[in-house]
Design an enzyme around this catalytic site. Structure first.
Site, PDB file in Angstrom:
ATOM      1  N   LYS A  27     -32.519  76.975   1.707  1.00 55.51           N
ATOM      2  CA  LYS A  27     -32.088  76.075   0.634  1.00 55.51           C
ATOM      3  C   LYS A  27     -32.679  74.676   0.840  1.00 55.51           C
ATOM      4  O   LYS A  27     -33.242  74.091  -0.091  1.00 55.51           O
ATOM      5  CB  LYS A  27     -30.548  76.036   0.687  1.00 55.51           C
ATOM      6  CG  LYS A  27     -29.862  75.363  -0.435  1.00 55.51           C
ATOM      7  CD  LYS A  27     -28.443  75.896  -0.554  1.00 55.51           C
ATOM      8  CE  LYS A  27     -27.466  75.305   0.445  1.00 55.51           C
ATOM      9  NZ  LYS A  27     -27.081  73.913   0.150  1.00 55.51           N
ATOM     10  N   SER A 181     -27.774  61.881   8.719  1.00 59.51           N
ATOM     11  CA  SER A 181     -27.843  62.708   7.506  1.00 59.51           C
ATOM     12  C   SER A 181     -29.290  62.887   7.065  1.00 59.51           C
ATOM     13  O   SER A 181     -29.983  61.914   6.746  1.00 59.51           O
ATOM     14  CB  SER A 181     -27.034  62.052   6.380  1.00 59.51           C
ATOM     15  OG  SER A 181     -27.378  62.624   5.139  1.00 59.51           O
ATOM     16  N   GLN A 183     -30.095  64.203   4.345  1.00 56.64           N
ATOM     17  CA  GLN A 183     -30.157  63.893   2.915  1.00 56.64           C
ATOM     18  C   GLN A 183     -30.419  62.414   2.692  1.00 56.64           C
ATOM     19  O   GLN A 183     -31.211  62.034   1.821  1.00 56.64           O
ATOM     20  CB  GLN A 183     -28.837  64.294   2.247  1.00 56.64           C
ATOM     21  CG  GLN A 183     -28.576  65.782   2.315  1.00 56.64           C
ATOM     22  CD  GLN A 183     -27.269  66.182   1.672  1.00 56.64           C
ATOM     23  OE1 GLN A 183     -26.579  65.366   1.069  1.00 56.64           O
ATOM     24  NE2 GLN A 183     -26.914  67.444   1.794  1.00 56.64           N
ATOM     25  N   ASP A 330     -23.941  72.922   9.269  1.00 58.95           N
ATOM     26  CA  ASP A 330     -23.675  73.961   8.271  1.00 58.95           C
ATOM     27  C   ASP A 330     -23.209  75.273   8.904  1.00 58.95           C
ATOM     28  O   ASP A 330     -22.759  76.178   8.200  1.00 58.95           O
ATOM     29  CB  ASP A 330     -24.930  74.221   7.431  1.00 58.95           C
ATOM     30  CG  ASP A 330     -25.254  73.035   6.530  1.00 58.95           C
ATOM     31  OD1 ASP A 330     -24.358  72.200   6.289  1.00 58.95           O
ATOM     32  OD2 ASP A 330     -26.401  72.940   6.071  1.00 58.95           O
ATOM     33  N   LYS A 356     -18.253  67.476   2.899  1.00 53.67           N
ATOM     34  CA  LYS A 356     -19.122  68.546   2.377  1.00 53.67           C
ATOM     35  C   LYS A 356     -18.563  69.094   1.057  1.00 53.67           C
ATOM     36  O   LYS A 356     -17.783  68.435   0.404  1.00 53.67           O
ATOM     37  CB  LYS A 356     -19.286  69.636   3.440  1.00 53.67           C
ATOM     38  CG  LYS A 356     -20.003  69.143   4.701  1.00 53.67           C
ATOM     39  CD  LYS A 356     -21.429  68.733   4.394  1.00 53.67           C
ATOM     40  CE  LYS A 356     -22.161  68.255   5.636  1.00 53.67           C
ATOM     41  NZ  LYS A 356     -23.485  67.710   5.331  1.00 53.67           N
TER      42      LYS A 356
END
Ligand code: S3P
Length: 443
Positions: A27, A181, A183, A330, A356
């Site tokens: 992903k 992070s 992201q 995760d 999350k």
């Protein structure tokens, strides 16, 4: 409060699991390849693109930004079980996107929303980015702050989506995000890529490095020196053919199932073995599983791939904390499920789990406790003791794909069937998860 995912699925206890699985494409890598393809010059073809709803959201958002995205039928030699179509993306070049006519809907995907916020920050138009109920609860200040520092106008609602971004000519920054992070790192690098000058991100702890690798794959130079990543802006990207390896976070559910049940063995082929994602292997070994890794000769530039075999071993108590957490973030729900079979797992320093798709500490602990687990919630983690088999019952996935799958694995060791509320959340990252589970189980 209403929920997004409402299907109920029953999972029966299993004696053992066995078989070979090719999990869907990664992903994290899929999001990045799609976004970089859109910013590249020329055509990109992505094989093995993640089939879940999250990565579909990224493609839909890119289409709204004027990017031509085509789904071509997979060639017959493509053996990966869930590989789906080849995604062809016609790049528009840096800062070549068009103003969207409607808000961009990132669905359930924090990665899509945060990365796209970085992308549109460098474009001279207004973009609204939003998502489902779960995403609209998630913290965005972590990207709003650096993007504002670069010169973008970004508004959030109490630090959460919808975000309204008015982008334009930015200035590069040298920035230390408060949270570890990938992201956040990526949002800054994607804005920096489209900005003249050198953008620097200094990480507080190492996070997955798919963005750095993907940028190199598309022809940019990125300097990574320990925790410091430097990117010179305005480097043109070149479209190309790329292959997404299997998602190690999805593979973890099968690895954990094999580790949990005596007599089990599962082989995972074509799975990504990027070292920033494989901390799970060491933890499984510490917990007592037998793991064998065979790296493939690289067919995926920039992203190592291989075959992983996992077999049951007696389960041991393990502690996870500190800098180990970002590399496992995760995988923690799956590891919690494993600890219900024996041994114990104490996780600390994982407060990020509360931000999350659900509050993954409270929701994980409540779900496992509802099934009869011996489990405690900690402010920044949890403790699971595998002191007794689960009784069975009903667990609520709380709109969270990883919890739906973690509860399904825990259910294999229960004394009675387990009903998972909101099991369809698994489609966010792993469509077909429950069918594959059924095919691997011996009852
Ligand atoms: C991701 C990074 C992680 C991870 C998420 C995907 C990515 O989030 O939990 O599922 O693709 O960059 P953070 O980097 O915010 O911890």
């Amino acid at each position: 409060m209403s929920v997004e995912f409402q299907a109920w699925t029953t999972v029966s206890p299993a004696r053992r699991v066995a078989g070979e699985v090719r999990v869907p494409g990664d992903k994290s890598i899929s999001h990045r390849y799609a976004i970089l393809a859109a910013l590249a010059e020329g055509v990109t073809e992505i094989r093995g693109y993640a089939p879940g709803a999250d990565c579909a959201s990224t493609l839909a958002c890119l289409a709204q930004l004027g990017v031509e995205v085509r789904r071509l039928e997979a060639p017959p030699d493509n053996r990966r079980q869930h590989s789906g179509p080849v995604i062809q993306i016609i790049g528009r070049g840096l800062r070549g996107l068009q103003a969207p006519e409607r808000p961009l809907d990132a669905g359930n995907s924090g990665t899509a929303l945060r990365m796209l916020a970085g992308v549109v920050s460098a474009h001279p138009f207004e973009t609204t980015l939003t998502g489902d109920q779960s995403l609209r609860r998630r913290p965005m200040t972590r990207i709003v702050r650096p993007l504002r520092r670069m010169g973008a106008h970004v508004e959030a609602v109490d630090g959460r989506p919808p975000l309204v971004v008015r982008g334009g000519d930015l200035s590069p920054i040298d920035y230390t995000p408060e949270t570890a992070s990938a992201q956040v790192k990526t949002a800054i690098l994607l804005a920096g890529l489209q900005t003249p000058g050198r953008t620097t991100v200094r990480e507080v702890a190492a996070t997955r490095d798919h963005t750095e690798r993907a940028l190199r794959t598309f022809g940019a130079r990125v300097d990574a020196d320990g925790l410091v990543i430097r990117l010179e802006g305005k480097q043109p990207l070149r479209g190309r053919a790329v292959l997404v390896p299997g998602d190690v976070s999805s593979a973890t559910f099968w690895a954990v199932a094999a580790a949990a049940l005596p007599g089990s063995e599962i082989t995972l082929d074509e799975v990504g073995l990027n070292p920033s994602r494989t901390a799970i292997v060491g933890v499984l070994e510490r917990m007592g599983a037998r793991v064998a890794l065979v790296p493939h000769d690289s067919r995926t530039p920039g992203e190592p791939v291989g075959r992983v075999r996992v077999a049951h071993g007696s389960l041991l108590p393990v502690e996870i904390g500190g800098e180990e957490v970002p590399g496992l973030i995760d995988e923690l729900p799956a590891l919690a499920a494993l600890a219900t079979f024996g041994g114990a797992l104490r996780v600390t320093g994982a407060g990020e789990l509360r931000t999350k798709e659900s509050d993954r500490i409270t929701a994980l602990v409540s779900g496992l406790r509802a099934l009869g687990a011996d489990v405690d919630e900690l402010p920044d983690g949890f403790e699971v003791r595998g002191s007794r088999p689960l009784a069975g019952g009903t667990a609520n996935a709380c709109d969270d794909h990883r919890l739906a799958m973690a509860f399904a694995i825990a259910a294999l060791g229960a004394r009675a069937p387990v009903v998972i509320q909101g099991a369809d959340a698994a489609d966010v990252s792993y469509p077909g998860f429950f069918a594959t589970l059924e095919s691997l189980c011996e009852f």
